[in-house]
Design a protein around this motif. Structure first.
Motif, PDB file in Angstrom:
ATOM      1  N   HIS A 103      -0.217   4.032  -9.598  1.00 43.73           N
ATOM      2  CA  HIS A 103      -0.474   2.823  -8.830  1.00 43.73           C
ATOM      3  C   HIS A 103      -1.763   2.146  -9.296  1.00 43.73           C
ATOM      4  O   HIS A 103      -2.657   2.804  -9.840  1.00 43.73           O
ATOM      5  CB  HIS A 103      -0.563   3.144  -7.335  1.00 43.73           C
ATOM      6  N   LEU A 104      -1.828   0.854  -9.070  1.00 44.62           N
ATOM      7  CA  LEU A 104      -2.960   0.079  -9.586  1.00 44.62           C
ATOM      8  C   LEU A 104      -4.288   0.602  -9.066  1.00 44.62           C
ATOM      9  O   LEU A 104      -5.277   0.641  -9.814  1.00 44.62           O
ATOM     10  CB  LEU A 104      -2.792  -1.399  -9.211  1.00 44.62           C
ATOM     11  N   HIS A 105      -4.351   1.009  -7.807  1.00 49.12           N
ATOM     12  CA  HIS A 105      -5.625   1.510  -7.273  1.00 49.12           C
ATOM     13  C   HIS A 105      -6.053   2.802  -7.961  1.00 49.12           C
ATOM     14  O   HIS A 105      -7.251   3.089  -8.039  1.00 49.12           O
ATOM     15  CB  HIS A 105      -5.512   1.735  -5.767  1.00 49.12           C
ATOM     16  N   GLU A 106      -5.102   3.565  -8.447  1.00 43.54           N
ATOM     17  CA  GLU A 106      -5.450   4.787  -9.164  1.00 43.54           C
ATOM     18  C   GLU A 106      -6.043   4.484 -10.535  1.00 43.54           C
ATOM     19  O   GLU A 106      -6.844   5.256 -11.058  1.00 43.54           O
ATOM     20  CB  GLU A 106      -4.213   5.673  -9.312  1.00 43.54           C
ATOM     21  N   LEU A 107      -5.650   3.351 -11.117  1.00 46.36           N
ATOM     22  CA  LEU A 107      -6.113   2.997 -12.465  1.00 46.36           C
ATOM     23  C   LEU A 107      -7.547   2.493 -12.486  1.00 46.36           C
ATOM     24  O   LEU A 107      -8.175   2.467 -13.548  1.00 46.36           O
ATOM     25  CB  LEU A 107      -5.190   1.941 -13.076  1.00 46.36           C
TER      26      LEU A 107
ATOM     27  N   ILE B  13      -6.495  -6.123  -4.378  1.00 48.68           N
ATOM     28  CA  ILE B  13      -5.251  -6.224  -5.129  1.00 48.68           C
ATOM     29  C   ILE B  13      -4.217  -5.291  -4.499  1.00 48.68           C
ATOM     30  O   ILE B  13      -4.553  -4.174  -4.074  1.00 48.68           O
ATOM     31  CB  ILE B  13      -5.464  -5.882  -6.622  1.00 48.68           C
ATOM     32  N   PRO B  14      -2.968  -5.729  -4.349  1.00 50.88           N
ATOM     33  CA  PRO B  14      -1.948  -4.825  -3.800  1.00 50.88           C
ATOM     34  C   PRO B  14      -1.828  -3.566  -4.657  1.00 50.88           C
ATOM     35  O   PRO B  14      -1.965  -3.607  -5.882  1.00 50.88           O
ATOM     36  CB  PRO B  14      -0.667  -5.665  -3.862  1.00 50.88           C
ATOM     37  N   ASP B  15      -1.568  -2.454  -3.991  1.00 58.10           N
ATOM     38  CA  ASP B  15      -1.489  -1.167  -4.697  1.00 58.10           C
ATOM     39  C   ASP B  15      -0.074  -0.985  -5.255  1.00 58.10           C
ATOM     40  O   ASP B  15       0.672  -0.087  -4.839  1.00 58.10           O
ATOM     41  CB  ASP B  15      -1.861  -0.036  -3.742  1.00 58.10           C
ATOM     42  N   LEU B  16       0.278  -1.822  -6.214  1.00 61.91           N
ATOM     43  CA  LEU B  16       1.633  -1.842  -6.760  1.00 61.91           C
ATOM     44  C   LEU B  16       1.843  -0.697  -7.748  1.00 61.91           C
ATOM     45  O   LEU B  16       0.907  -0.218  -8.388  1.00 61.91           O
ATOM     46  CB  LEU B  16       1.897  -3.183  -7.447  1.00 61.91           C
ATOM     47  N   ARG B  17       3.101  -0.301  -7.907  1.00 59.18           N
ATOM     48  CA  ARG B  17       3.434   0.817  -8.788  1.00 59.18           C
ATOM     49  C   ARG B  17       3.837   0.309 -10.160  1.00 59.18           C
ATOM     50  O   ARG B  17       4.584  -0.653 -10.301  1.00 59.18           O
ATOM     51  CB  ARG B  17       4.577   1.628  -8.184  1.00 59.18           C
TER      52      ARG B  17
ATOM     53  N   THR C 145       0.838  -1.194   0.000  1.00 65.16           N
ATOM     54  CA  THR C 145       0.000   0.000   0.000  1.00 65.16           C
ATOM     55  C   THR C 145       0.871   1.241   0.000  1.00 65.16           C
ATOM     56  O   THR C 145       2.024   1.214   0.439  1.00 65.16           O
ATOM     57  CB  THR C 145      -0.918   0.010   1.240  1.00 65.16           C
ATOM     58  N   ARG C 146       0.313   2.348  -0.462  1.00 64.21           N
ATOM     59  CA  ARG C 146       1.008   3.630  -0.365  1.00 64.21           C
ATOM     60  C   ARG C 146       0.902   4.230   1.033  1.00 64.21           C
ATOM     61  O   ARG C 146       1.542   5.239   1.323  1.00 64.21           O
ATOM     62  CB  ARG C 146       0.409   4.615  -1.377  1.00 64.21           C
ATOM     63  N   PHE C 147       0.115   3.603   1.897  1.00 64.43           N
ATOM     64  CA  PHE C 147      -0.129   4.158   3.225  1.00 64.43           C
ATOM     65  C   PHE C 147       0.151   3.088   4.284  1.00 64.43           C
ATOM     66  O   PHE C 147      -0.778   2.565   4.922  1.00 64.43           O
ATOM     67  CB  PHE C 147      -1.573   4.655   3.327  1.00 64.43           C
TER      68      PHE C 147
END
Length: 505
Positions: free
Chosen positions: A408-412, A395-399, A99-101
């Motif tokens: 990051h994947l969550h942004e997509l 899903i992991p928030d991978l870059r 995660t980014r956090f």
């Protein structure tokens, strides 16, 4: 009545109501929040926001302002009261690859709510309407008509759907005649905010979220931005302690200090109670209206935020015509098991550890770590995430890298289903333009290509986690489908998407 363009009505401007409204606004759904009170709550309530909730706030565009008023921490500790020694800590830095956090934050609910309301007002002015008490509502085939009492008398309001975020004594749940099952503990919790200096004049070096376990009397110590919060058990029938008694009780755990000022407190009744039904046609129960879970391990507010993560995108897809009505059934099907068997069961385990009825401190650390990033949703729901990632997992928030830089994947996937084709971009895999509304398909590869649909994955980081596969991810970052990658995967994942949103056939 025709409410196809009418707002969604959220009942209650507590944190779950406000976060739900932010989610609807983020998905472009008009919303109005009705709050019975004159102002937002000023009571001493929830105070710890877990990592998964931070991800939800980020997705809804509210994380920055929340972090500005919060205290960040990367350690959650357990202390044995009898010996005063640490029995282990959870270090959230272990989540840095997920995660980014990789931290949690402490912020009192009465400070969190105004921040959420301010962000909502900036995004959608006039959304929150104070002094609007829901009296009743009538459901129709295509909408809901609400009757609300206001300072100017009774008013009517036409809504497309009603989301009940009006707490444990929910008016909406009462009007629906929905029962709650479970139990209420005889033991209550006393929560008190005290101003004392445990950093400089009386250094204790406790983790900023510390659990003191003891057979006689446990305590949770939470460092808030402007004070320390103490949570104690309160024996059945016992009156709330006086300020002097509270100061003495605090000293019983932390020792003598030069000054202790009582800011305020609250007595909580402890529940494990869940509504038997969470949906009646166009009306949904959320947060405490759907489940009353003990605040142990921060499972109250943060379980409610999982509801606020699950439902808004579903309503957006249905209102846009991108999904069938059955998509809305998935909300209760996924979230109710989390409350009944997940958060509730973990709360019981937490009490056992704190009361020293269980010696499973290793299990405590494992459970705490798992709560930080949520649960596996779906038919095989689970509070654990062992083994390879599967359907229902977050899903992991991978870059990865777009043509313009890191993403990051969550942004997509914030406002779309996302199909990740984990394959070799050198072979120019076919990804057709267009396709069903609400679905985006991209290639992720350690081999770059001059194609805006290709995301660069240095070192095959994403592919190592997920394999040679095509992975369909929902807007809430949970995996909907995984299958081995083939040259025709674009077609099969498109068909699967239509099944997920109940438009197949």
């Amino acid at each position: 009545m025709n409410t196809s363009d009418s707002p969604v009505a959220v009942i209650g401007a507590g944190p779950i109501g406000l976060i739900t409204a932010l989610g609807l606004v983020a998905h472009g759904v008009p919303v109005v929040v009705f709050e019975a009170g004159d102002d937002l709550s000023s009571e001493t309530k929830a105070g710890t926001v877990l990592t998964r909730t931070l991800e939800v706030l980020d997705r809804y565009g509210a994380l920055g302002p929340v972090l500005e008023v919060s205290l960040r921490l990367d350690e959650i500790g357990e202390v044995d009261r009898a010996t005063g020694t640490s029995t282990g800590s959870v270090l959230t830095s272990a989540l840095a690859g997920e995660t980014r956090f990789p931290f949690v934050v402490n912020v009192p609910q009465h400070e969190l709510e105004p921040v959420l309301a301010h962000v909502l007002e900036e995004r959608a002015p006039g959304t929150v309407r104070m002094r609007h008490r829901l009296e009743d509502f009538t459901q129709h085939e295509d909408g809901v008509m609400l009757r609300l009492s206001t300072p100017d008398g009774i008013v009517s309001f036409a809504a497309s759907h009603v989301l009940a975020c009006d707490g444990g004594r929910s008016t909406v749940r009462d009007r629906l005649g929905v029962e709650v099952t479970g139990h209420t503990l005889e033991q209550r919790y006393m929560l008190v905010d005290l101003v004392c200096d445990l950093d400089v004049r009386n250094p204790r070096d406790y983790p900023y979220l510390a659990y003191f376990g003891d057979r006689e009397e446990w305590m949770v110590l939470v460092r808030q931005p402007h004070c320390w919060r103490f949570v104690f058990p309160l024996a059945p029938g016992r009156d709330a302690p006086t300020p002097d008694e509270l100061r003495n009780k605090a000293r019983h755990f932390i020792g003598e200090v030069d000054s202790l000022e009582v800011l305020g407190g609250n007595v909580y009744t402890v529940h494990h109670r869940v509504a038997t039904e969470w949906r009646d046609r166009r009306v949904f129960l959320m947060g405490d209206a759907a489940h009353l879970i003990t605040p142990m391990w921060a499972l109250g507010l943060n379980t409610g935020v999982l509801d606020a993560s699950n439902l808004p995108w579903r309503l957006a897809w249905v209102r846009r015509g991108w999904a069938g009505e059955k998509l809305l059934d998935g909300y209760e099907a996924e979230q109710k098991p989390v409350a009944v068997h997940g958060s509730g069961a973990m709360a019981e385990a937490a009490r056992a550890v704190m009361d020293r009825r269980s010696d499973s401190v290793a299990g405590w650390r494992d459970a705490m770590t798992r709560t930080l990033l949520g649960v596996r949703l779906g038919a095989d729901w689970s509070m654990t995430r062992t083994g390879p990632l599967g359907v229902g997992d977050r899903i992991p928030d991978l870059r990865v890298f777009s043509r313009r830089g890191p993403v990051h994947l969550h942004e997509l996937c914030r406002d779309s289903f996302l199909a990740l084709h984990l394959t070799d971009a050198r072979r120019r895999p076919h990804i057709p333009a267009g396709g069903p509304a609400g679905l985006r398909q991209v290639v992720v590869s350690r081999w770059d290509a001059l194609d805006p649909h290709v995301y660069f994955d240095p070192g095959d980081t994403v592919r190592e986690r997920l394999g040679d596969a095509v992975v369909l991810v929902r807007p809430d970052a949970h995996i909907a489908h995984i299958e081995p990658w083939t040259a025709t995967a674009w077609k099969s994942v498109q068909d699967r998407y239509l099944q997920e949103v109940h438009l197949a056939g």
